[in-house]
Design a protein around this motif. Structure first.
Motif, PDB file in Angstrom:
ATOM      1  N   ILE A   1       1.926   1.821  -3.407  1.00  0.00           N
ATOM      2  CA  ILE A   1       0.844   2.374  -4.227  1.00  0.00           C
ATOM      3  C   ILE A   1       0.741   3.883  -4.003  1.00  0.00           C
ATOM      4  N   ASN A   2       0.771   4.279  -2.744  1.00  0.00           N
ATOM      5  CA  ASN A   2       0.701   5.715  -2.441  1.00  0.00           C
ATOM      6  C   ASN A   2       1.890   6.459  -3.032  1.00  0.00           C
ATOM      7  N   HIS A   3       3.051   5.806  -2.999  1.00  0.00           N
ATOM      8  CA  HIS A   3       4.252   6.424  -3.599  1.00  0.00           C
ATOM      9  C   HIS A   3       4.055   6.590  -5.102  1.00  0.00           C
TER      10      HIS A   3
ATOM     11  N   TYR B   1      -7.350  -2.468   1.409  1.00  0.00           N
ATOM     12  CA  TYR B   1      -7.190  -1.202   2.112  1.00  0.00           C
ATOM     13  C   TYR B   1      -7.983  -0.056   1.474  1.00  0.00           C
TER      14      TYR B   1
ATOM     15  N   ALA C   1      -4.736  -3.198  -2.623  1.00  0.00           N
ATOM     16  CA  ALA C   1      -5.544  -2.002  -2.858  1.00  0.00           C
ATOM     17  C   ALA C   1      -7.004  -2.259  -2.503  1.00  0.00           C
TER      18      ALA C   1
ATOM     19  N   PHE D   1       1.214   7.028  -6.683  1.00  0.00           N
ATOM     20  CA  PHE D   1       0.308   8.159  -6.896  1.00  0.00           C
ATOM     21  C   PHE D   1       1.067   9.488  -6.826  1.00  0.00           C
ATOM     22  N   GLU D   2       1.973   9.580  -5.887  1.00  0.00           N
ATOM     23  CA  GLU D   2       2.663  10.850  -5.646  1.00  0.00           C
ATOM     24  C   GLU D   2       3.802  11.095  -6.627  1.00  0.00           C
TER      25      GLU D   2
ATOM     26  N   LYS E   1      -9.829   4.535  -5.963  1.00  0.00           N
ATOM     27  CA  LYS E   1      -8.929   5.642  -6.330  1.00  0.00           C
ATOM     28  C   LYS E   1      -8.103   5.264  -7.549  1.00  0.00           C
TER      29      LYS E   1
ATOM     30  N   ILE F   1      -8.406   1.362  -1.437  1.00  0.00           N
ATOM     31  CA  ILE F   1      -7.894   2.404  -2.333  1.00  0.00           C
ATOM     32  C   ILE F   1      -8.030   1.969  -3.802  1.00  0.00           C
TER      33      ILE F   1
ATOM     34  N   TRP G   1      -8.039   6.857 -11.455  1.00  0.00           N
ATOM     35  CA  TRP G   1      -6.809   7.246 -12.152  1.00  0.00           C
ATOM     36  C   TRP G   1      -6.749   6.589 -13.537  1.00  0.00           C
TER      37      TRP G   1
ATOM     38  N   VAL H   1       0.832  -1.203   0.000  1.00  0.00           N
ATOM     39  CA  VAL H   1       0.000   0.000   0.000  1.00  0.00           C
ATOM     40  C   VAL H   1       0.867   1.253   0.000  1.00  0.00           C
ATOM     41  N   SER H   2       1.956   1.226   0.765  1.00  0.00           N
ATOM     42  CA  SER H   2       2.847   2.385   0.776  1.00  0.00           C
ATOM     43  C   SER H   2       3.455   2.603  -0.606  1.00  0.00           C
TER      44      SER H   2
END
Length: 810
Positions: A566-568, A621, A618, A570-571, A626, A623, A630, A563-564
């Motif tokens: 995945i968030n990375h 959790y 994903a 996105f950013e 989201k 997401i 995208w 998950v971290s």
């Protein structure tokens, strides 16, 4: 002393008392004396008289300068004449002291006080001689023998005193007097006359003379009249100074009174014993006492304080100030009780009052009522540390407590356990009955848990939503599990009643022992959260105890790591669009006419990660929706920028997560995105898995209907994996069936798989649907599917996934 040192006078002697002064004068050569008026037992004037008397060992003519801040400078100057003091300087003019010393040392008459000037206008020489003999030691005398000469002399030098005969040549004494009065009505003039009468005396006085003396006069009479006359201006000016000073003092007092009455702070002044002498109106209002009632009482009777920490009485600030001789500043731990028995918090400063001799004569207390502010600060402090709904410790404060515990674990052997409590079915109650009911339930659950723990040892906090966290002190893991079970049983037995409806509630608990190996607060809370999640996954109403080799927790932690990533992504723009061709067996297109959009993600090393590795995390959790947003936006954006790629396509398929079916806003998002990029919805098909559709059947049906209203088509992915696939099929308004790949893979070896594929294909055609076979990995499978009559093929035998950019060159 500093002023004289700076001016170059280095041979200086200093005496703090008159005895020290006498001792110094007895053995040391002194050229000049500088002193104050107030010398304790002996004032400056008497000290000067003692010097002039010759009783001391120094010269009686030693110059004397008095420097003082006395009230009337004119009286001081006149007194200097009387006591033969050379100079008087007000304290404010002490900077001129070096210049005065230089003047005295240069003066030929340095031994005495500066003398007054006397003008004698008299044509009778015997009288002149008498005046000189009697007054020469007191005055510098100038003589003229005619009235006209006398007037000219006075106009030129303005003498301190004029002794004027009435009968004079050229111009009478009365005429001279009248001319002098025109120029200076305050000039001291004494008239001399041989023909004295009350009428004549009255006329002269009315003309401006200060006195008159009849000839022949006696020696003592002349001396007394002239001495009084020369001091007349001193008396007049002194009276005027006193009147002005009195008026100034009155004005200052009035200004001070108005100021004290106007300021927002309370003011109390006391004498040396702490007895009140004055209170302003604000002090009256805060204390509850009037000035008349408080005057003469000790401050402690008006405002007595108690210590918040010890609940014992404390010295009032005035007493503390007077005892220590230092200012006392407000202390928040003091509470004051006023006349109305109200508890007050006062911001105050109490300072000593000193006189000119720097002696403490009382105290002044300046204060303001900050009771409301203090209460507000305490309320804000409480709110910052507590959950407003339940009154329990909040997350921030709990984490700080846990941080202290972890530090203690490194220095002492105390067992702690952490319990993460998550309510089951809370969302049902919250959604059914509203947030008021949910809030009421949370307060009831709080009381249930508090009833099962030790309130003075254990710490219960609410982390938000329906999550509670419990820190058990001096508690082993086994005891923590037993306590958690007691809490679970109590919550399970509880029946929540709201609006005549009764609800059953449960809880899942994750338990984590806190040991010296626990690295951080975040790690401890994460372990407890994961353990709670596993308890919920196992059927809710359960307890899961964390242990080091817990495989389920290891798997969940791995997913959290994903998950971290995945968030990375996105950013840091870590997602990319790929596609795979879907071959239409009856199609005649020279290039792909059907494609499925696939998502790839890069890790921190730049390597591509398969969706099979990150999409399950994903989903777990929450997401995945989201990601769906995208993918849709990125796909339509690419086709908007590359319209040739869309022109050659008949259909572009985009996968959606099962979570997205429950997102009521997603259909609007699809519509807005198509409008944003001005693309035709008819060229796009959305896919969901059969499992997701069946699990949320009613939501899936409504979702598909709304999507098809936009003009898009719909495909049911992984069909055949469900237990009752055919039964649900007639309720789902889809356009394509994608046959589950596990049947396609075994079609050549397994007769059941072959029969399943043929059956799904036939049923799909009966419903008027197009069929798509996934996982077509070789030519043999491809040929068999052609025989069965499947409409579309997808798999490595057709093409591998490639970047969407290659669509323009294929």
């Amino acid at each position: 002393m500093a002023t004289l040192h700076a001016a170059g006078y280095t041979e200086l002697s200093e005496a703090a008392t008159t005895k020290e002064a006498f001792d110094t004068l007895s053995y040391k050569q002194i050229d000049i004396i500088i002193c104050d008026v107030d010398l304790g037992k002996l004032d400056g004037w008497r000290f000067a008289r003692l010097v002039r008397s010759g009783a001391l060992t120094i010269s009686a003519n030693t110059p004397i300068i008095i420097v003082s801040s006395i009230h009337s400078e004119r009286i001081a100057a006149a007194t200097c004449h009387a006591f033969e003091v050379n100079r008087f300087l007000p304290f404010q003019a002490q900077a001129t002291l070096p210049a005065v010393l230089d003047e005295i040392f240069r003066s030929s008459n340095s031994s005495g006080t500066p003398r007054a000037s006397l003008l004698v206008v008299e044509d009778y020489l015997d009288t002149v001689e008498l005046v000189k003999r009697v007054l020469s030691h007191r005055f510098d005398i100038e003589v003229t023998i005619t009235g006209k000469a006398g007037l000219e002399a006075w106009l030129a030098r303005r003498h301190d005193l004029v002794l004027l005969d009435v009968m004079l040549p050229e111009m009478s004494g009365r005429e001279v007097l009248q001319e002098i009065m025109k120029v200076n009505p305050a000039q001291s003039v004494v008239m001399m006359t041989a023909r004295s009468s009350p009428e004549r005396a009255g006329e002269l006085i009315l003309d401006g003379a200060v006195d008159f003396i009849s000839k022949p006069f006696r020696t003592e009479q002349l001396r007394r009249v002239c001495e009084i006359a020369v001091q007349r201006e001193d008396f007049l000016v002194s009276n005027r100074e006193f009147a002005q000073n009195q008026e100034a003092l009155f004005h200052e007092k009035e200004l001070a009174q108005v100021t004290l009455h106007s300021i927002a702070e309370g003011v109390i002044t006391t004498d040396l014993s702490g007895t009140i002498e004055y209170m302003n109106p604000v002090a009256e209002r805060i204390s509850g006492w009037t000035l008349s009632d408080a005057t003469g009482k000790h401050v402690h009777e008006i405002l007595h304080g108690t210590s918040d920490s010890t609940a014992t009485e404390s010295n009032d600030p005035a007493t503390s100030c007077l005892e220590s001789s230092r200012p006392v500043y407000g202390a928040k731990q003091l509470t004051f009780i006023n006349h109305d028995n109200r508890q007050l918090k006062l911001d105050h400063v109490t300072s000593p009052i000193r006189n000119r001799q720097n002696e403490i004569i009382g105290a002044v207390m300046v204060f303001r009522d900050i009771t409301h502010t203090d209460q507000l600060e305490k309320r804000l402090e409480y709110q910052a540390k507590h959950d407003l709904l339940t009154g329990l410790t909040n997350r921030t404060t709990f984490e700080e407590r846990l941080r202290v515990v972890l530090e203690e674990q490194r220095h002492q052997d105390v067992e702690y356990a952490l319990c993460y409590i998550d309510l089951d079915q809370f969302k049902v109650i919250n959604d059914t009955c509203g947030h008021i009911a949910g809030d009421q339930l949370l307060r009831q659950i709080k009381n249930i848990i508090l009833g099962k723990i030790r309130r003075h040892h254990d710490t219960l906090a609410r982390f938000g939503g329906d999550e509670f966290v419990l820190l058990l002190e001096e508690c082993s893991a086994e005891s923590a599990v037993r306590i958690a079970q007691v809490i679970c049983d109590a919550i399970q037995a509880h029946r929540f009643v709201y609006d005549n409806n009764t609800f059953a509630v449960g809880a899942s608990v994750g338990v984590v022992p806190i040991t010296c190996d626990t690295l951080s607060v975040n790690e401890a809370l994460s372990m407890a959260d994961n353990a709670c999640y596993i308890a919920k996954e196992r059927g809710r109403g359960r307890i899961h105890l964390y242990h080091v080799d817990d495989q389920e927790l290891i798997k969940r932690r791995s997913e959290m790591h994903v998950v971290s990533k995945i968030n990375h992504a996105f950013e840091h723009d870590g997602f990319a669009l790929f596609y795979q061709t879907i071959l239409e067996l009856k199609g005649e297109y020279p290039y792909p006419s059907h494609i499925e959009i696939l998502l790839r993600m890069k890790d921190s090393d730049g390597n591509w990660i398969s969706p099979a590795l990150f999409l399950p995390a994903a989903e777990r959790y929450n997401i995945a929706t989201k990601i769906d947003r995208w993918v849709l936006d990125a796909t339509l954006s690419w086709f908007a920028q590359n319209p040739a790629g869309l022109d050659r396509l008949q259909t572009c398929s985009i996968n959606l997560s099962g979570l997205t079916l429950g997102d009521e806003s997603f259909v609007n998002f699809i519509s807005q995105t198509f409008a944003k990029y001005k693309l035709p919805p008819t060229k796009f098909c959305f896919e969901i898995t059969e499992t997701a559709a069946i699990h949320n059947l009613q939501e899936a049906i409504q979702f598909i209907v709304n999507i098809k209203k936009l003009g898009c088509s719909f495909a049911l992915d992984d069909f055949g994996s469900g237990m009752s696939s055919y039964a649900y099929l007639k309720n789902l308004p889809v356009d394509y069936l994608k046959i589950d790949g596990m049947f396609i893979k075994g079609i050549m070896e397994d007769q059941i798989d072959h029969a399943m594929v043929k059956s799904i294909n036939d049923i799909g055609h009966v419903f008027g649907l197009k069929t798509i076979a996934e996982y077509v990995e070789n030519e043999a499978i491809m040929n068999e599917l052609k025989i069965i009559g499947v409409d579309f093929l997808q798999g490595y035998a057709i093409s591998k996934p490639v970047s969407i950019a290659t669509l323009l060159t294929t």
